[in-house]
Design a protein around this motif. Structure first.
Motif, mmCIF file in Angstrom:
data_model
loop_
_atom_site.group_PDB
_atom_site.id
_atom_site.type_symbol
_atom_site.label_atom_id
_atom_site.label_comp_id
_atom_site.label_asym_id
_atom_site.label_seq_id
_atom_site.Cartn_x
_atom_site.Cartn_y
_atom_site.Cartn_z
ATOM 1 N N ARG A 179 0.718 -0.985 0.046
ATOM 2 C CA ARG A 179 -0.112 0.004 0.280
ATOM 3 C C ARG A 179 0.717 1.227 -0.043
ATOM 4 N NH1 ARG A 179 -2.996 1.511 5.318
ATOM 5 N NH2 ARG A 179 -3.137 3.749 4.642
ATOM 6 N N THR A 180 0.489 2.111 -0.710
ATOM 7 C CA THR A 180 1.261 3.578 -0.743
ATOM 8 C C THR A 180 0.386 4.810 -0.180
ATOM 9 O OG1 THR A 180 0.895 4.090 -3.022
ATOM 10 C CG2 THR A 180 2.849 2.834 -2.655
ATOM 11 N N VAL A 181 0.902 5.777 0.262
ATOM 12 C CA VAL A 181 0.241 7.057 0.452
ATOM 13 C C VAL A 181 1.104 8.011 0.034
ATOM 14 C CG1 VAL A 181 -0.701 6.263 2.796
ATOM 15 C CG2 VAL A 181 1.400 7.017 2.920
ATOM 16 N N PRO A 182 0.206 9.158 -0.167
ATOM 17 C CA PRO A 182 0.955 10.379 -0.517
ATOM 18 C C PRO A 182 2.016 10.923 0.448
ATOM 19 C CG PRO A 182 -1.532 10.823 -1.013
ATOM 20 C CD PRO A 182 -1.088 9.700 0.024
ATOM 21 N N PRO A 183 3.225 11.507 0.017
ATOM 22 C CA PRO A 183 4.270 11.732 0.864
ATOM 23 C C PRO A 183 3.931 12.353 2.374
ATOM 24 C CG PRO A 183 4.644 12.637 -1.373
ATOM 25 C CD PRO A 183 3.310 12.121 -1.355
ATOM 26 N N ASP A 184 3.033 13.523 2.320
ATOM 27 C CA ASP A 184 2.746 13.895 3.598
ATOM 28 C C ASP A 184 2.180 13.028 4.680
ATOM 29 O OD1 ASP A 184 3.503 16.277 5.514
ATOM 30 O OD2 ASP A 184 1.209 16.509 5.336
ATOM 31 N N GLU A 185 1.389 12.197 4.039
ATOM 32 C CA GLU A 185 0.436 11.252 4.827
ATOM 33 C C GLU A 185 1.209 10.130 5.715
ATOM 34 O OE1 GLU A 185 -2.898 9.764 2.878
ATOM 35 O OE2 GLU A 185 -3.205 11.792 1.964
ATOM 36 N N ILE A 186 2.544 9.969 5.271
ATOM 37 C CA ILE A 186 3.272 8.612 5.962
ATOM 38 C C ILE A 186 3.503 8.902 7.365
ATOM 39 C CG2 ILE A 186 5.635 9.788 5.389
ATOM 40 C CD1 ILE A 186 4.458 6.138 4.844
ATOM 41 N N TYR A 187 3.632 10.312 7.804
ATOM 42 C CA TYR A 187 3.631 10.584 9.277
ATOM 43 C C TYR A 187 2.468 10.234 9.906
ATOM 44 C CZ TYR A 187 7.592 13.398 7.681
ATOM 45 O OH TYR A 187 8.883 13.726 6.897
ATOM 46 N N ASP A 188 1.580 10.139 9.503
ATOM 47 C CA ASP A 188 0.043 10.062 10.250
ATOM 48 C C ASP A 188 -0.377 8.520 10.256
ATOM 49 O OD1 ASP A 188 -0.157 12.727 10.797
ATOM 50 O OD2 ASP A 188 -0.784 12.936 8.724
ATOM 51 N N VAL A 189 0.309 7.596 9.615
ATOM 52 C CA VAL A 189 -0.093 6.210 9.484
ATOM 53 C C VAL A 189 0.485 5.467 10.617
ATOM 54 C CG1 VAL A 189 0.176 4.063 8.105
ATOM 55 C CG2 VAL A 189 0.578 6.276 6.931
ATOM 56 N N PRO A 190 -0.767 4.846 11.335
ATOM 57 C CA PRO A 190 -0.364 3.967 12.460
ATOM 58 C C PRO A 190 0.406 2.890 12.382
ATOM 59 C CG PRO A 190 -2.573 3.921 12.120
ATOM 60 C CD PRO A 190 -1.961 4.607 11.168
ATOM 61 N N VAL A 191 1.962 2.917 12.451
ATOM 62 C CA VAL A 191 2.745 1.833 12.308
ATOM 63 C C VAL A 191 3.578 1.508 13.382
ATOM 64 C CG1 VAL A 191 3.168 2.195 9.797
ATOM 65 C CG2 VAL A 191 4.636 3.292 11.650
ATOM 66 N N ASP A 192 4.264 0.183 13.596
ATOM 67 C CA ASP A 192 5.273 -0.168 14.551
ATOM 68 C C ASP A 192 6.459 0.671 14.468
ATOM 69 O OD1 ASP A 192 3.495 -2.218 16.093
ATOM 70 O OD2 ASP A 192 3.789 -3.297 14.147
ATOM 71 N N ILE A 193 7.160 0.771 13.192
ATOM 72 C CA ILE A 193 8.372 1.299 12.634
ATOM 73 C C ILE A 193 8.316 2.211 11.628
ATOM 74 C CG2 ILE A 193 10.482 0.734 12.017
ATOM 75 C CD1 ILE A 193 10.137 -2.331 12.914
ATOM 76 N N PHE A 194 8.777 3.603 11.883
ATOM 77 C CA PHE A 194 8.964 4.356 10.832
ATOM 78 C C PHE A 194 10.166 4.494 10.365
ATOM 79 C CE2 PHE A 194 9.765 8.766 9.347
ATOM 80 C CZ PHE A 194 8.534 9.067 8.549
ATOM 81 N N ALA A 195 10.540 3.991 8.967
ATOM 82 C CA ALA A 195 11.661 4.240 8.417
ATOM 83 C C ALA A 195 12.119 5.338 7.320
ATOM 84 C CB ALA A 195 11.877 2.777 7.723
ATOM 85 N N PRO A 196 12.728 6.444 7.919
ATOM 86 C CA PRO A 196 13.089 7.300 6.895
ATOM 87 C C PRO A 196 14.229 7.290 6.071
ATOM 88 C CG PRO A 196 13.472 8.118 9.513
ATOM 89 C CD PRO A 196 13.338 6.553 9.297
ATOM 90 N N CYS A 197 13.849 6.994 4.598
ATOM 91 C CA CYS A 197 14.740 6.616 3.921
ATOM 92 C C CYS A 197 14.774 7.533 2.476
ATOM 93 C CB CYS A 197 14.509 5.089 3.197
ATOM 94 S SG CYS A 197 14.630 3.914 4.311
ATOM 95 N N ALA A 198 14.648 8.596 2.830
ATOM 96 C CA ALA A 198 14.537 9.711 1.718
ATOM 97 C C ALA A 198 15.596 10.700 2.077
ATOM 98 C CB ALA A 198 13.343 10.476 1.773
ATOM 99 N N MET A 199 15.362 11.948 2.281
ATOM 100 C CA MET A 199 16.267 13.160 2.719
ATOM 101 C C MET A 199 16.341 13.139 4.196
ATOM 102 S SD MET A 199 17.363 14.034 -0.199
ATOM 103 C CE MET A 199 17.039 12.728 -1.214
ATOM 104 N N GLY A 200 17.418 14.089 4.528
ATOM 105 C CA GLY A 200 17.649 14.252 5.864
ATOM 106 C C GLY A 200 16.560 15.412 6.619
ATOM 107 N N GLY A 201 16.401 15.407 7.943
ATOM 108 C CA GLY A 201 15.651 16.203 8.516
ATOM 109 C C GLY A 201 14.031 15.587 8.666
ATOM 110 N N ALA A 202 13.901 14.351 8.295
ATOM 111 C CA ALA A 202 12.439 13.915 8.526
ATOM 112 C C ALA A 202 12.003 13.862 9.915
ATOM 113 C CB ALA A 202 12.622 12.369 7.824
ATOM 114 N N ILE A 203 12.814 13.912 10.905
ATOM 115 C CA ILE A 203 12.104 13.863 12.086
ATOM 116 C C ILE A 203 12.472 15.204 12.868
ATOM 117 C CG2 ILE A 203 12.101 12.622 14.626
ATOM 118 C CD1 ILE A 203 11.669 10.938 12.094
#
Ligand code: NAD
Length: 361
Positions: free
Chosen positions: A219-243
């Motif tokens: 399943r995919t979501v638009p870029p900005d929605e990824i922060y709101d998806v209830p998950v166990d692990i968040f894996a930043p694999c794009a650019m810096g400064g995600a958190i």
């Protein structure tokens, strides 16, 4: 920009400005530290607006490389090169040939490889001029793109996180959000699916999202929605400064573990992560697989050896988590402390033995 002052503030050993007008090359190499061995770091190509921007970037990135190599237990110091130019239109063999000759002239003090804006085909050209380069393509005797090994290290890092947080290192049944389905993110998604985790992905590139749905069946979501998806692990694999202070409150995950460099934006964010009860795998520790791959390549490439060394990311993270837990400090602070102690020990050893990179060369 006062170069010497910035070198002093960052603890850099050497900065070399390179110029070959005929080849259209303007580049800077920053050697942050050779305390643990010759300095290793990729070559980035980017259309920096000013010389200051290029210098600031290379100083910061080279310092990060010292930490990454030391955290991975590699006998390397940290460096970085930046070539000023637009990778979409300024690349040519003459430019990378001239760069390779400069690297060769540094006689092993600096080893390089690909980075943002450069790839294996560029390293093939550099390799014609110097042996102090990794990441060339297999047809030219190199190990090729290190991204799959980086992804392999991230999965093993996630297992260490799972053991720390949930008491067992299995990723089976875990829900993982992968931000950025590029070279590492895509390979990571594949490995996670093999480990029977469920993956939700995003990418700013709509076509990548479409491909991921079609080929990975995720399943995919638009870029900005990824922060709101209830998950166990968040894996930043794009650019810096995600958190950042803006994105952290939106995360409901228990673990942050991904490949991106410089994931945390803001001095207060590490403590805020801790206070939210989220376990953070320090970026430069969990994403060291690519660097480990280049290290193995420079000594004669064996894939099995690269993967074996990369699996050690698991135990290195467990050590960091234990220190963080014991001292009640953010995991990123614990990682920095361990690395800085390693560098201090090396400095002490140097004082007693007189060993140094220059005496060894
Ligand atoms: P890549 O360029 O192949 O992939 C990055 C992907 O992220 C691209 O598909 C891009 O479209 C997407 N993206 C960019 N901004 C985004 C956003 N805001 N939201 C969602 N998607 C976004 O790069 P890569 O080689 O896969 O590296 C990914 C990260 O890991 C980078 O930060 C890189 O510095 C780091 N890293 C990579 C390696 C490696 O071996 N390639 C090693 C260590 C660290």
């Amino acid at each position: 920009m006062h170069v010497m002052k910035h070198m002093g503030d960052g603890g850099h050993e050497q900065v070399v400005f390179l110029r070959d007008a005929g080849a259209g090359l303007t580049a800077i190499v920053a050697i942050h530290s050779t305390m643990l061995g010759p300095a290793l770091g990729g070559t980035r190509m980017y259309p920096y607006a000013t010389e200051e921007d290029a210098l600031r970037d290379v100083l910061e990135l080279s310092r990060g490389m010292t930490y990454k190599a030391a955290a991975a237990g590699l006998p390397f110091g940290g460096a970085k090169a930046v070539i000023v130019g637009d990778p979409s239109k300024d690349k040519n063999d003459r430019l990378f040939g001239a760069f390779g000759r400069f690297v060769n002239r540094m006689n092993g003090l600096f080893h390089t490889g690909e980075d943002v804006g450069t790839d294996a085909s560029d390293m093939d050209v550099v390799r014609k001029e110097t042996r102090f380069v990794g990441g060339a393509s297999p047809e030219h005797g190199g190990a090729g793109d290190p991204s799959p090994v980086t992804a392999y290290g991230v999965v093993h890092g996630m297992k260490a996180c799972a053991a720390e947080r949930w008491g067992q290192d299995s990723l089976e049944g875990r829900l993982v959000a992968v931000q950025g389905l590029g070279k590492v993110g895509w390979a990571l998604a594949e490995l996670l699916l093999q480990a029977n985790a469920t993956v939700i992905g995003t990418d700013v590139d709509q076509n990548r999202r479409k491909q991921a749905r079609k080929r990975l069946c995720i399943r995919t979501v638009p870029p900005d929605e990824i922060y709101d998806v209830p998950v166990d692990i968040f894996a930043p694999c794009a650019m810096g400064g995600a958190i950042s202070e803006h994105t952290l409150p939106r995360l409901t995950c228990e673990v942050i573990a991904g490949s991106a460099n410089n994931q945390i934006a803001g001095a207060d964010v590490p403590r805020a992560i801790l206070e939210r009860g989220i376990l953070y795998a320090p970026d430069y520790v969990i994403n060291a697989g690519g660097l480990i791959n280049v290290h193995v390549e420079l000594h004669g490439y064996h894939r099995t050896q690269a993967l074996t060394l990369t699996r050690e990311i698991d135990s290195r993270l467990r050590e960091i988590f234990a220190v963080a837990r014991r001292c009640g400090i953010p995991t990123s602070v614990a990682a920095d402390r361990i690395v800085e102690q390693r560098l201090t020990d090396a400095r002490e050893a140097l004082r007693y033995t007189g060993w140094s990179q220059s005496t060894r060369a």
